[in-house]
Design a protein around this motif. Structure first.
Motif, PDB file in Angstrom:
ATOM      1  N   UNK A 216       0.856  -1.183   0.000  1.00  0.00           N
ATOM      2  CA  UNK A 216       0.000   0.000   0.000  1.00  0.00           C
ATOM      3  C   UNK A 216       0.893   1.235   0.000  1.00  0.00           C
ATOM      4  N   UNK A 217       0.749   2.070  -1.044  1.00  0.00           N
ATOM      5  CA  UNK A 217       1.680   3.180  -1.219  1.00  0.00           C
ATOM      6  C   UNK A 217       1.034   4.556  -1.319  1.00  0.00           C
ATOM      7  N   UNK A 218      -0.275   4.637  -1.571  1.00  0.00           N
ATOM      8  CA  UNK A 218      -0.922   5.931  -1.735  1.00  0.00           C
ATOM      9  C   UNK A 218      -1.591   6.346  -0.441  1.00  0.00           C
ATOM     10  N   UNK A 219      -1.770   7.673  -0.276  1.00  0.00           N
ATOM     11  CA  UNK A 219      -2.279   8.196   0.982  1.00  0.00           C
ATOM     12  C   UNK A 219      -3.674   7.677   1.300  1.00  0.00           C
ATOM     13  N   UNK A 220      -4.548   7.635   0.300  1.00  0.00           N
ATOM     14  CA  UNK A 220      -5.904   7.159   0.552  1.00  0.00           C
ATOM     15  C   UNK A 220      -5.902   5.698   0.993  1.00  0.00           C
ATOM     16  N   UNK A 221      -5.121   4.879   0.290  1.00  0.00           N
ATOM     17  CA  UNK A 221      -5.041   3.470   0.658  1.00  0.00           C
ATOM     18  C   UNK A 221      -4.435   3.274   2.037  1.00  0.00           C
ATOM     19  N   UNK A 222      -3.428   4.058   2.351  1.00  0.00           N
ATOM     20  CA  UNK A 222      -2.811   3.953   3.670  1.00  0.00           C
ATOM     21  C   UNK A 222      -3.808   4.309   4.766  1.00  0.00           C
ATOM     22  N   UNK A 223      -4.574   5.372   4.578  1.00  0.00           N
ATOM     23  CA  UNK A 223      -5.570   5.743   5.586  1.00  0.00           C
ATOM     24  C   UNK A 223      -6.598   4.630   5.757  1.00  0.00           C
ATOM     25  N   UNK A 224      -7.039   4.087   4.643  1.00  0.00           N
ATOM     26  CA  UNK A 224      -8.050   3.027   4.687  1.00  0.00           C
ATOM     27  C   UNK A 224      -7.554   1.830   5.488  1.00  0.00           C
ATOM     28  N   UNK A 225      -6.366   1.337   5.162  1.00  0.00           N
ATOM     29  CA  UNK A 225      -5.894   0.101   5.799  1.00  0.00           C
ATOM     30  C   UNK A 225      -5.376   0.339   7.208  1.00  0.00           C
ATOM     31  N   UNK A 226      -4.824   1.509   7.475  1.00  0.00           N
ATOM     32  CA  UNK A 226      -4.378   1.790   8.834  1.00  0.00           C
ATOM     33  C   UNK A 226      -5.555   1.912   9.801  1.00  0.00           C
ATOM     34  N   UNK A 227      -6.728   2.212   9.274  1.00  0.00           N
ATOM     35  CA  UNK A 227      -7.928   2.293  10.111  1.00  0.00           C
ATOM     36  C   UNK A 227      -8.547   0.928  10.401  1.00  0.00           C
TER      37      UNK A 227
END
Length: 247
Positions: A216-227
């Motif tokens: 996961x490398x993009x900001x949106x994807x990172x926010x999604x998975x970190x949540x």
């Protein structure tokens, strides 16, 4: 809190699997680093992702054919072109990482014909023991037969299996893959597309704290998975991931 793993060091910032990348990623504050292993015909354990040299270096041909001299002369490609980094051996990388409080995800790769290297898992385990890193390392692979060998040869070193849609299909589907993997490994690392498609099934079968999502490398994807409360997230951009996590 989800542990962020620097994939191949931090391949979006520095040359992947390079000594420069491993040194620098430590300065970012990551708690885990992933690296990849191949075995040369000369018996060196090489830290490089592909089974051929073409993409990641200025050389061509199978990685296993590299002599020690040719390995030291080969130059790694980074995000901005060729670097001064050579293809490192595992000892060089462990010398960098051993003095720092980071976990190691050490992936055992296949050769250019898609076959496991005889003896590679054992060599990797021996080096981790030598550097007193066995208690903070995982031996990882897509191939569960390799991980079975890891369990036999180094039962004290934890194991991680990676899976994407292709490897899940080979096992007969996600449920069949997870059923086989759970007794063998501590962590199951799932490609983000497969994780999204099979989220309910996966989290019903394996605890979230022992799941890893990659890459996961993009900001949106990172926010999604970190949540999502997963145990681990692997990224080529650990600098961005750490910023998102801290926000």
């Amino acid at each position: 809190m989800t542990m962020i793993i620097g994939h191949r060091g931090a391949r979006n910032i520095w040359a992947e699997n390079s000594l420069t990348g491993f040194r620098n990623v430590l300065e970012l504050g990551v708690k885990a680093v992933e690296l990849d292993l191949h075995l040369s015909n000369a018996g060196e354990v090489l830290v490089i992702h592909d089974a051929t040299l073409d993409r990641a270096t200025d050389r061509n041909g199978p990685v296993r054919a590299l002599s020690p001299d040719a390995r030291r002369a080969a130059r790694l490609r980074g995000p901005e072109g060729l670097t001064e980094d050579h293809v490192p051996i595992l000892e060089e990388v462990l010398e960098v990482l051993a003095a720092h409080d980071v976990q190691l995800h050490v992936e055992i790769k296949h050769d250019e014909n898609g076959r496991p290297y005889p003896g590679l898992a054992e060599k990797a385990a021996d080096m981790l023991r030598h550097y007193k890193l066995a208690d903070r390392a995982w031996l990882t692979c897509f191939d569960m037969t390799v991980l079975e060998t890891c369990g036999q040869e180094a039962p004290e070193i934890r194991r991680l299996v990676s899976v994407n849609a292709d490897w899940a299909d080979r096992a007969g589907g996600v449920e069949a893959f997870l059923t086989k993997a759970r007794p063998l490994v501590d962590i199951i690392a799932v490609h983000h597309e497969l994780m999204a498609a099979e989220w309910s099934r996966i989290v019903a079968m394996h605890p979230k704290e022992k799941l890893c999502v990659w890459i996961v490398n993009d900001e949106q994807g990172l926010r999604h998975w970190l949540d999502k409360g997963l145990g681990y997230l692997t990224t080529d951009s650990p600098d961005l991931a750490l910023r998102v996590q801290a926000a």
